[in-house]
Design an enzyme around this catalytic site. Sequence first.
Site, PDB file in Angstrom:
ATOM      1  N   VAL A  59       0.819  -1.169   0.067  1.00 21.31           N
ATOM      2  CA  VAL A  59      -0.124   0.181   0.047  1.00 21.31           C
ATOM      3  C   VAL A  59       0.911   1.254   0.012  1.00 21.31           C
ATOM      4  O   VAL A  59       1.953   1.370   0.679  1.00 21.31           O
ATOM      5  CB  VAL A  59      -0.912   0.030   1.324  1.00 21.31           C
ATOM      6  CG1 VAL A  59      -1.800   1.239   1.154  1.00 21.31           C
ATOM      7  CG2 VAL A  59      -1.806  -1.203   1.381  1.00 21.31           C
ATOM      8  N   ALA A 104       4.505   4.063   2.680  1.00 21.08           N
ATOM      9  CA  ALA A 104       3.985   2.881   2.071  1.00 21.08           C
ATOM     10  C   ALA A 104       4.127   1.566   3.080  1.00 21.08           C
ATOM     11  O   ALA A 104       4.811   1.989   4.322  1.00 21.08           O
ATOM     12  CB  ALA A 104       4.874   2.397   0.903  1.00 21.08           C
ATOM     13  N   LYS A 105       3.713   0.698   3.116  1.00 17.71           N
ATOM     14  CA  LYS A 105       3.857  -0.460   3.750  1.00 17.71           C
ATOM     15  C   LYS A 105       3.574  -1.738   2.924  1.00 17.71           C
ATOM     16  O   LYS A 105       2.620  -1.608   2.109  1.00 17.71           O
ATOM     17  CB  LYS A 105       2.867  -0.213   5.301  1.00 17.71           C
ATOM     18  CG  LYS A 105       3.528  -1.122   6.109  1.00 17.71           C
ATOM     19  CD  LYS A 105       4.526  -0.477   6.962  1.00 17.71           C
ATOM     20  CE  LYS A 105       5.295  -1.200   7.873  1.00 17.71           C
ATOM     21  NZ  LYS A 105       6.089  -0.403   8.847  1.00 17.71           N
ATOM     22  N   GLY A 106       3.964  -2.963   3.434  1.00 12.44           N
ATOM     23  CA  GLY A 106       3.714  -4.156   2.787  1.00 12.44           C
ATOM     24  C   GLY A 106       3.671  -5.098   3.668  1.00 12.44           C
ATOM     25  O   GLY A 106       4.159  -5.156   4.553  1.00 12.44           O
TER      26      GLY A 106
END
Length: 416
Positions: A59, A104-106
């Site tokens: 994201v 962001a992050k995943g």
Amino acid sequence: MSEVDVLGMARKQLAVAAQYLDLDEGLVQVLGMPRRQVIVNFPVVMDNGEVNVYQGYRVQHNSGRGPTKGGIRYHPHVDLDETTALSMWMTWKCAVVNIPYGGAKGGVKVNTKQLSKRELEKLTRRFITEINIVVGERSDIPAPDIGTNAQVMAWIMDTLSMQAGYTVPGVVTGKPLELGGSEGRVEATGRGVVVTAIEACKSMNKPFAGQKVVIQGFGNVGSVAAELAEENGAVVVGVSDATGGIYNPKGLPVRELYQRYSGVEGGIRNYKDAEPLSNEELLELPCDILMPCAIQGQLTAENADKVKAHLVVEGANGPTTLEADQILSDKGIPVVPDILANAGGVVASYFEWVQDLQNFFWSEDQVNERLAAIMRNSYAAVHETQAKHKTDLRTAAMIIAVERVARATTTRGIFP
Ligand code: NAD
């Protein structure tokens, strides 16, 4: 990862800051939504020949101030909402310390304890291949988070480099030193937590030396924070890990705990010259500074009233719920918020990326000095904003961050 609605929490924090800034409703909508959410379902052939399908996410919340940046988490409870909330916090975190990134992050929904090293490598290489349409050294740069480490970052760098046809070290941070990692990166988050705690003590007219510190979580962030707190003269009286906590009002031998008890079967509870207690009891111990450095949702409406510390410094992401924030504020206990206190990790990641892009590397002292300067300046700005708006430190940090992102977004304009 917890029952707490982290996305709702992140959106409410934005709404509070937006009120102070008198932002246009349309702009608040832009800032409250992720720019891009990628969901991937991908197969991995396990060691026994069976095929498992995993779900992963990346994201990107906002890229108004630069490429997006954020960790990759491997945990059974990872989901889209949690990843989205964490990506929003990354946007504010990068903005509050004024580095040129968006958030962001995943993550992948997986229990890494059930994987062999080979399976972990295959899962990582396939996941990063699935999301390589959105990551890149100029667009979105991953980093480690819970369940991932320098080795996982090395596999990510290698996979994306194989696909590019040449080595691209700047595509991911938190790498081993020999692959373009930065000196000081491993300790950076814990170091930043302690630097902000020292600054917070100064603003409360208290010396940091001699303060009694309790730390929840004894992993990367917590153990480094414990060691540096001790190095700066504080007395670490309580620490915990997932197995529970230990307490000794005279102080704990931090280095020995890390070297001999951390990460072994039974964890730090094997240390006998201390009182064993639960993680819940640890948070309520009599102390000066409480550093939650484990997971989110730890200080809640149920226990915030029982916190006896005079200062809370958030090493973990989202350890304090909105209700707990209010209770602590009513009790006059300042909370140095996660987006400021634990930003040392992303600052050092930024340093790593800059060094990779330039192929020119800094000494550990240079990294530590530049990191401390950014953390001190950021704390000072947040403290000043807090006084100006007569609010708490979290709201002040959010006001600074949201204003910076809002200004970048409106100055760039909405395309087309
Ligand atoms: P880690 O996995 O190295 O350590 C986590 C620690 O918390 C371990 O000691 C573990 O035993 C403990 N723990 C796990 N569940 C617990 C529970 N229910 N109660 C008490 N303790 C528990 O992780 P880390 O890298 O130290 O990250 C800790 C927190 O800091 C996370 O919220 C992470 O998102 C945040 N953070 C980490 C970094 C970084 O650079 N590592 C940067 C910013 C924020």
